[in-house]
Design a protein around this motif. Sequence first.
Motif, PDB file in Angstrom:
ATOM      1  N   GLN A 180       0.808  -1.212   0.000  1.00  0.00           N
ATOM      2  CA  GLN A 180       0.000   0.000   0.000  1.00  0.00           C
ATOM      3  C   GLN A 180       0.847   1.270   0.000  1.00  0.00           C
ATOM      4  OE1 GLN A 180      -3.048  -1.448  -1.025  1.00  0.00           O
ATOM      5  NE2 GLN A 180      -3.642   0.483  -0.056  1.00  0.00           N
ATOM      6  N   LYS A 214      -5.414   6.514  -6.110  1.00  0.00           N
ATOM      7  CA  LYS A 214      -5.975   6.261  -4.778  1.00  0.00           C
ATOM      8  C   LYS A 214      -6.921   7.373  -4.358  1.00  0.00           C
ATOM      9  CE  LYS A 214      -4.730   5.362   0.031  1.00  0.00           C
ATOM     10  NZ  LYS A 214      -3.636   5.231   1.018  1.00  0.00           N
ATOM     11  N   VAL A 274     -10.227   6.980  -6.350  1.00  0.00           N
ATOM     12  CA  VAL A 274     -10.992   5.810  -5.908  1.00  0.00           C
ATOM     13  C   VAL A 274     -11.550   6.046  -4.504  1.00  0.00           C
ATOM     14  CG1 VAL A 274     -10.828   3.363  -5.340  1.00  0.00           C
ATOM     15  CG2 VAL A 274      -9.715   4.235  -7.396  1.00  0.00           C
ATOM     16  N   SER A 275     -10.752   6.652  -3.617  1.00  0.00           N
ATOM     17  CA  SER A 275     -11.246   6.944  -2.270  1.00  0.00           C
ATOM     18  C   SER A 275     -12.394   7.934  -2.307  1.00  0.00           C
ATOM     19  CB  SER A 275     -10.102   7.489  -1.403  1.00  0.00           C
ATOM     20  OG  SER A 275      -9.065   6.544  -1.273  1.00  0.00           O
ATOM     21  N   GLY A 296     -14.309   3.749  -2.872  1.00  0.00           N
ATOM     22  CA  GLY A 296     -13.792   2.435  -3.241  1.00  0.00           C
ATOM     23  C   GLY A 296     -12.435   2.153  -2.637  1.00  0.00           C
ATOM     24  N   GLU A 297     -11.784   1.146  -3.224  1.00  0.00           N
ATOM     25  CA  GLU A 297     -10.491   0.693  -2.704  1.00  0.00           C
ATOM     26  C   GLU A 297      -9.617   0.266  -3.867  1.00  0.00           C
ATOM     27  OE1 GLU A 297      -8.720  -2.586   0.481  1.00  0.00           O
ATOM     28  OE2 GLU A 297     -10.772  -2.763  -0.282  1.00  0.00           O
ATOM     29  N   ILE A 298      -8.313   0.529  -3.759  1.00  0.00           N
ATOM     30  CA  ILE A 298      -7.349   0.111  -4.767  1.00  0.00           C
ATOM     31  C   ILE A 298      -6.221  -0.624  -4.078  1.00  0.00           C
ATOM     32  CG2 ILE A 298      -6.176   2.358  -4.686  1.00  0.00           C
ATOM     33  CD1 ILE A 298      -5.469   1.917  -7.651  1.00  0.00           C
ATOM     34  N   THR A 299      -5.797  -1.747  -4.634  1.00  0.00           N
ATOM     35  CA  THR A 299      -4.732  -2.570  -4.054  1.00  0.00           C
ATOM     36  C   THR A 299      -3.756  -2.966  -5.145  1.00  0.00           C
ATOM     37  OG1 THR A 299      -6.023  -4.601  -4.377  1.00  0.00           O
ATOM     38  CG2 THR A 299      -6.257  -3.467  -2.258  1.00  0.00           C
ATOM     39  N   VAL A 310      -9.004  -2.296  -8.687  1.00  0.00           N
ATOM     40  CA  VAL A 310      -9.847  -1.178  -8.260  1.00  0.00           C
ATOM     41  C   VAL A 310     -11.238  -1.726  -7.985  1.00  0.00           C
ATOM     42  CG1 VAL A 310     -10.870   1.034  -8.904  1.00  0.00           C
ATOM     43  CG2 VAL A 310      -8.512   0.495  -9.583  1.00  0.00           C
ATOM     44  N   THR A 311     -11.745  -1.468  -6.782  1.00  0.00           N
ATOM     45  CA  THR A 311     -13.074  -1.923  -6.400  1.00  0.00           C
ATOM     46  C   THR A 311     -13.932  -0.700  -6.110  1.00  0.00           C
ATOM     47  OG1 THR A 311     -12.122  -3.913  -5.416  1.00  0.00           O
ATOM     48  CG2 THR A 311     -14.388  -3.367  -4.812  1.00  0.00           C
TER      49      THR A 311
END
Length: 813
Positions: free
Chosen positions: A748, A774, A777-778, A782-785, A798-799
């Motif tokens: 992260q 990030k 997406v935030s 959402g979330e990015i990994t 990316v979710t």
Amino acid sequence: MIDDARPDPDALLAQWRADPARVQRGKLRIYLGASAGVGKTWAMLSAAQREHAAGRDLMVGVVETHGRSETAALLAGLGVLPLRQISHRGRTLGELDLDAALARRPAVLLVDELAHANAPGSRHAKRWQDVQELQAAGIEVWSALNVQHLESLNGTVGAITGVRVHETVPDTVFDEAEEVVLVDVTPDELMARLAAGKVHLPQQAERAAQDFFRKGNLIALREIALRRTAEHVEDDVRGWRIEQSGPQGDAGPPAWNTSGALLAAGRAEPRRGWARWWPSAGVVRELARQAPAVNLVEVARADSEQAEEADPRRPRWPGYAWAAAAACAITLLATPLAGVLEPSNIVMLFLLGVVGVAMRFGRGPAAFSALLNVAAFDFFFVSPRLSLAVSDVQYLVTFGVMLGVGLLVGQLTAGLRFAAGVSTSRERRARSLFELTRELSAALESAQVAALGAAAVKGHFGGSALVLLADASDRLVVPETAPPGFDASVADWCFRQGQPAGLGTATLAAQAWHYVPLRAPMRVRGVLALAPAEPRWLLIPEQAQQLDTLARQIAIALERVHYVEVAQNAVVEIESERLRNALLGAISHDVRTPLTALIALAESLQALPEGTQAQHAAARAIVAQAHQLHALVSNLLDMARLESGIGGGSVKLRRDWQSVEEVVGSAIRAARPALGDREVRALLPADLPLVEFDAVLIERVLVNLLENAAKYGAAPIELAAHATGSALVLRVRDHGPGLPAALRGREQTLFDKFTRGQSESATPGVGLGLAICKAVVSAHGGEITAANAPGGGAEFTVTLPRREPPDPAEAIV
């Protein structure tokens, strides 16, 4: 009437020990150790080798070598029973084959780890139950046991070490063992074995040294093991003496000469009053005269006891002497005034003397003064004078009232004096606490708090005092030059366990220092170490409470200073971040306009037909570099705009129902200059629903991820998407070397600003692309990994949260 024919208990015990069924039962030998690593299994196998060499039938039932080659080497030449294989939860466990051991029936069987819990499906739940069945079959069993596995000591050891084991052995099993062999090593030697990897594997040794294998823990465990072994030996001695004793009424030959085997412990009360001056040989000399064969050890009285007797609040002979002197002085003063003052006034003078003696010396001298004053008044001032005879019976009433009033006034005055002393002590404690609180309120650093706290404790209790603080890694920092008697391991145990230790406590009471944890509302902040001038003060409840209160005030001050520092650092970081974002926004905006003009001019030069080939190549290079610079400035400006929007709400997402296929295609086209001729595979199912998001920002996320894959990965680059019930999942994967090994476990951090996977790289960039991803997406919730993909390459996921799109018919209405 008492029945004298009842059986003798000792005779019954001897008969039970001589029972043939008991004699046929196999013996149990336990190798006891304070902790793991002392060498219990090694000592047991060494003894087994000697017995095997002597020709004894000996087998190994189960032995745990724990990967130690030295221990495994001792199994050479010994018969080993195969283990019984038990399947449990997909694993195969090896346990003692009890049936094979009973069928083989060796003279001696080695069964390691007596407290071991057997796998489900075994005949017995515990290994010590297997041992009992082997003993019942007449097989002698040798086993090993750590002291923390004894049932009665499990809680005590857990409180000392902070580690509670769940595999225990009943104390009756240990007490019924015929032989207990203590395997003992010093704490320093055990810690050296741990450091050398002879106790645990190297990857476990460091953690064990920080938790269980601390010197203070090992000292306490060693003491417990020695005491428990001594208790077992004492039981053996008592049982042997009973066996050697004769039948009832026949003492028989003595088992041994018990000369010097008796330890007499006692304390002689100090003689008071006139008995102190009467010559006496004392208790010790009288014991020596009555029992010359007994070894006597006389222990000197502690300094605290001597100081206690020297307390001026207690009656002492100087007080009685002053009482007699006061009676003589009042008599000499009143004699010339006998013809002037009435007898009642002279009585008042004597009562005044009683009050003075009571105020200075207490109850005993005051009572003595009242008696002397009555006698002096009768002898010198009542007719007939110079005689104790009384001519007027009414004076007897005067004497009685005078004596009663004198005793009462002396009692009340002495009580007032005692109450004044108590009040003075309370005022002193309150003043000490107030001064410490006032000074701590002005302290701004932990070092100041430690210095003020140590000075306050030292000023109240005398002696020496230290305040030990914890560092950033939650380790207790001890002074480089420790004062005499200070034990850093005990202080560390106090800090880890959060319990007092040392002098005046139930833990390591032989220490010269008293250790108190500085327990704040959130956590333990350090340790207060005290070597008081008078150790007995720690046993006084008021003084012990005062020490706890001082320690709590110091702990609260340390916690306050800590959170002040945390708040200051947070304010500095917030202001720094705000200033940086403002500078980035201003610079990016001012640079963007001339940069756009530079790109237009470079493209015009590139389009001129009369230029040479070299000029056209230079113009193309200028255009390429200008585009890179434009992208960098755009990233800086977008980052500043997004962060200011997240913090202040100035940026609003333009959410709308979008087609994922269109956004993906637009992103691939926008990233084509950076992708070049690299293959990009779009893996999109045909039934992707509409998703509500900001199309421009999500396109920017995908462009940044594609450019990142082009820079650091290898073709083919895959862009996949699928929808779940509550989310849209987008994946960008390359087939390059993947994420750097240095980022394993902390992937992260790639999404932090100005962070690159490889700090020293020829690939251009400043580490803002993934940070922008990030932030976007935030902002969408959402979330990015990031992770290494199976088969090689890096994969970014990316979710985005989604909800069901509205019905088209409802939308038209």
